[in-house]
Design a protein around this motif. Structure first.
Motif, PDB file in Angstrom:
ATOM      1  N   ALA A 435       0.830  -1.208   0.000  1.00  7.07           N
ATOM      2  CA  ALA A 435       0.000   0.000   0.000  1.00  7.07           C
ATOM      3  C   ALA A 435       0.867   1.261   0.000  1.00  7.07           C
ATOM      4  CB  ALA A 435      -0.922  -0.013   1.218  1.00  7.07           C
ATOM      5  N   ARG A 436       1.906   1.274   0.823  1.00  8.34           N
ATOM      6  CA  ARG A 436       2.781   2.445   0.881  1.00  8.34           C
ATOM      7  C   ARG A 436       3.572   2.613  -0.420  1.00  8.34           C
ATOM      8  NH1 ARG A 436       5.205   2.230   7.089  1.00  8.34           N
ATOM      9  NH2 ARG A 436       3.306   3.003   8.107  1.00  8.34           N
ATOM     10  N   PHE A 437       4.009   1.478  -0.991  1.00  8.43           N
ATOM     11  CA  PHE A 437       4.734   1.539  -2.251  1.00  8.43           C
ATOM     12  C   PHE A 437       3.851   2.146  -3.329  1.00  8.43           C
ATOM     13  CE2 PHE A 437       6.501   0.109  -6.216  1.00  8.43           C
ATOM     14  CZ  PHE A 437       7.875   0.133  -6.009  1.00  8.43           C
ATOM     15  N   GLY A 438       2.584   1.715  -3.351  1.00 13.74           N
ATOM     16  CA  GLY A 438       1.646   2.260  -4.330  1.00 13.74           C
ATOM     17  C   GLY A 438       1.450   3.753  -4.151  1.00 13.74           C
ATOM     18  N   LYS A 439       1.381   4.198  -2.889  1.00 13.58           N
ATOM     19  CA  LYS A 439       1.212   5.624  -2.619  1.00 13.58           C
ATOM     20  C   LYS A 439       2.457   6.400  -3.031  1.00 13.58           C
ATOM     21  CE  LYS A 439      -1.048   9.160  -1.115  1.00 13.58           C
ATOM     22  NZ  LYS A 439      -2.244   9.635  -1.843  1.00 13.58           N
ATOM     23  N   MET A 440       3.626   5.807  -2.757  1.00 13.44           N
ATOM     24  CA  MET A 440       4.886   6.437  -3.164  1.00 13.44           C
ATOM     25  C   MET A 440       4.917   6.607  -4.683  1.00 13.44           C
ATOM     26  SD  MET A 440       8.773   4.949  -2.677  1.00 13.44           S
ATOM     27  CE  MET A 440       8.466   3.525  -3.735  1.00 13.44           C
ATOM     28  N   GLU A 441       4.527   5.571  -5.407  1.00 13.17           N
ATOM     29  CA  GLU A 441       4.512   5.619  -6.863  1.00 13.17           C
ATOM     30  C   GLU A 441       3.535   6.683  -7.363  1.00 13.17           C
ATOM     31  OE1 GLU A 441       4.593   2.220 -10.300  1.00 13.17           O
ATOM     32  OE2 GLU A 441       3.045   2.040  -8.747  1.00 13.17           O
ATOM     33  N   GLU A 442       2.396   6.769  -6.676  1.00 15.44           N
ATOM     34  CA  GLU A 442       1.359   7.748  -7.043  1.00 15.44           C
ATOM     35  C   GLU A 442       1.857   9.181  -6.837  1.00 15.44           C
ATOM     36  OE1 GLU A 442      -2.766   8.950  -4.918  1.00 15.44           O
ATOM     37  OE2 GLU A 442      -2.544   6.809  -5.353  1.00 15.44           O
ATOM     38  N   LEU A 443       2.534   9.404  -5.694  1.00 15.18           N
ATOM     39  CA  LEU A 443       3.052  10.748  -5.397  1.00 15.18           C
ATOM     40  C   LEU A 443       4.129  11.160  -6.399  1.00 15.18           C
ATOM     41  CD1 LEU A 443       3.274  10.463  -1.494  1.00 15.18           C
ATOM     42  CD2 LEU A 443       1.651  11.859  -2.807  1.00 15.18           C
ATOM     43  N   ALA A 444       4.985  10.189  -6.741  1.00 13.70           N
ATOM     44  CA  ALA A 444       6.043  10.498  -7.710  1.00 13.70           C
ATOM     45  C   ALA A 444       5.435  10.810  -9.073  1.00 13.70           C
ATOM     46  CB  ALA A 444       7.009   9.323  -7.808  1.00 13.70           C
ATOM     47  N   ALA A 445       4.419  10.035  -9.472  1.00 13.49           N
ATOM     48  CA  ALA A 445       3.767  10.259 -10.770  1.00 13.49           C
ATOM     49  C   ALA A 445       3.109  11.632 -10.827  1.00 13.49           C
ATOM     50  CB  ALA A 445       2.746   9.162 -11.021  1.00 13.49           C
ATOM     51  N   ALA A 446       2.562  12.067  -9.676  1.00 18.54           N
ATOM     52  CA  ALA A 446       1.928  13.391  -9.630  1.00 18.54           C
ATOM     53  C   ALA A 446       2.934  14.503  -9.896  1.00 18.54           C
ATOM     54  CB  ALA A 446       1.258  13.591  -8.263  1.00 18.54           C
ATOM     55  N   ASP A 447       4.206  14.239  -9.588  1.00 17.82           N
ATOM     56  CA  ASP A 447       5.280  15.217  -9.862  1.00 17.82           C
ATOM     57  C   ASP A 447       5.944  14.955 -11.208  1.00 17.82           C
ATOM     58  OD1 ASP A 447       4.840  16.474  -7.466  1.00 17.82           O
ATOM     59  OD2 ASP A 447       6.443  15.425  -6.385  1.00 17.82           O
ATOM     60  N   GLY A 448       5.395  14.038 -11.979  1.00 15.47           N
ATOM     61  CA  GLY A 448       5.917  13.760 -13.306  1.00 15.47           C
ATOM     62  C   GLY A 448       7.084  12.799 -13.345  1.00 15.47           C
TER      63      GLY A 448
END
Length: 473
Positions: A435-448
């Motif tokens: 779950a945390r890995f997915g959130k980390m990936e999501e946050l990074a994607a939001a920054d491009g």
């Protein structure tokens, strides 16, 4: 020796010559009831008799009734007891006990059953009374249910049969008329308890239901399906399987069942329990083909084990708590498996268990002879000790693999003493990581950014942000 002769009156149309001769010449005649059409020949002949109707009306329950009837039959001399249908089997035990006590002999004449009288052309049907109808029936064979005497009993029979036959399965009810002849009515099984013309002479005929007609199936249907799949002309894949090839399947199905239980989804639990049961039957059918054992041996073995391991239920022992039960269970298990040393008890923990589960099981068994810490606080220093030894091994002073294993084993001890399940804790930790890995990936994607394109240090920044996010838990 004085004799009690039990003479079945069956129906007026099926009364046997032997039974009638005994009734007609009886020195003392008792009649089970005069309120039944089967009693018509006795009443028409004007024979002197004593009815048991008063005992039926005054008895508090069937046991008291049977004892009272037995006492009356054995209180005088030779007598004949004229009963309805083809016998009085629910009363026979009480009659035989009283006869033995008072020096009587009991002779039971053969008679024609209600089922045979009502459906004379039916051959090889299963025949039961409504009160002795077993839960396991063979729907491939016709069934006759006798003594369907009240709507309440009819309702109970309907519920039981509906577990096996389709609700719309056509059944026929034969009801004895005052002259002893039967009247017939055919209707769907679901309407059985709506009949109001029911009494002791009523017989229900349930024709066989083909496999294709049925909408519900049971354990032995599963066995039949598996036998068909394994038979010549069956399924090529099923025919190729062996005990060895199926080992992994059963483990997988058990894990899938655990997932269904965690979901608290009954439909999913039923499905996964069915898959586990299928594997059990699969192994049983393979062994049966080899002449080794079959599904009945499997069921017989577990029933006997449960009876043996529960002497406080099936024997005379007492158990005041679950702890008492478990202690005695372990003692009986050790005796049953002829385990003479505690090492043998530890070795009996299956090696194919998941490693964390096996470690916890072994530790629990060691605890039963006192080899354990009192609590997790006492066990915790051992974790640090093993951690230091692993660090030393990583520097070349020791076996890294061995010390890593010791560290895990010590950690299992602490978690076990906290009352937690190591397997479940690691599953939960893994889920949290995902779950945390997915959130980390999501946050990074939001920054491009894609994770593969940024450094570990940059990934760690997003990881810390994910840990603080309430959505990551």
């Amino acid at each position: 020796m004085k004799t009690v002769t039990i003479a079945p009156l069956s129906t007026p149309q099926t009364l046997t010559r032997a039974a009638w001769d005994k009734v007609h010449t009886a020195p003392l005649l008792y009649l089970q009831t005069k309120e039944h059409p089967s009693a018509k020949p006795v009443l028409d002949a004007g024979l002197a008799f004593t009815s048991m109707d008063d005992l039926y009306e005054s008895a508090e329950d069937f046991d008291a009734l049977n004892d009272a009837i037995a006492d009356r039959l054995t209180s005088g001399g030779d007598c004949v007891y004229a009963v309805m249908g083809d016998g009085c089997f629910s009363q026979l035990s009480a009659i035989e006990k009283a006869a033995k006590r008072r020096g009587f002999r009991v002779d039971v004449l053969s008679g024609v059953s209600y089922a045979k009288a009502a459906f004379p052309k039916v051959q090889d049907a299963q025949v039961f009374t409504a009160r002795t109808l077993p839960k396991r029936l063979d729907p491939n064979v016709a069934l006759c249910v006798q003594e369907l005497d009240t709507p309440i009993i009819a309702g109970e029979v309907k519920l039981l049969l509906s577990e096996i036959y389709p609700e719309e399965h056509a059944v026929t009810l034969a009801t004895m008329q005052p002259d002893g002849h039967y009247a017939y009515r055919t209707f769907p099984l679901t309407e059985l308890d709506r009949r109001r013309t029911l009494f002791a002479g009523s017989v229900l005929y349930v024709p066989a239901a083909t496999f294709e007609q049925r909408t519900r199936y049971g354990y032995y249907d599963l066995v039949a399906v598996m036998q068909r799949l394994r038979a010549p002309g069956g399924c090529p894949w099923d025919r190729e399987q062996t005990h060895e090839s199926l080992k992994g399947d059963l483990i997988e199905e058990c894990y899938e069942l655990n997932d269904a239980i965690d979901e608290q989804d009954d439909a999913h639990i039923v499905e996964e329990l069915g898959d586990v049961l299928m594997d059990v039957v699969f192994h049983s059918v393979i062994a049966d083909e080899q002449g080794r054992f079959n599904e009945t041996d499997v069921a017989d073995g577990i029933v006997k084990k449960m009876i043996y391991r529960h002497p406080h239920v099936f024997g005379t022992e007492k158990a005041e708590s679950s702890a008492d039960v478990l202690k005695r269970w372990d003692e009986l298990k050790q005796k049953e498996k002829n385990q003479k040393t505690q090492k043998e008890v530890l070795c009996a923990v299956p090696k194919r268990f998941p490693a964390l589960m096996r470690a916890g099981k072994v530790q629990k068994r060691a605890r039963k002879v006192g080899f354990d810490w009192n609590d997790a606080n006492e066990a915790m220093p051992k974790v640090y000790e093993e951690l230091d030894e692993l660090k030393a091994a990583m520097q070349g002073n020791g076996d890294v693999s061995e010390e890593a294993g010791d560290l895990l084993f010590a950690a299992v001890n602490v978690i076990r003493l906290l009352g937690l399940d190591c397997e479940q804790m690691l599953h939960d930790a893994t889920d949290k990581f995902i779950a945390r890995f997915g959130k980390m990936e999501e946050l990074a994607a939001a920054d491009g950014h894609a994770l593969k394109d940024i450094t570990l240090a940059e990934q760690d920044v997003y990881w810390e942000k994910a840990k603080k996010s309430r959505f990551s838990e």
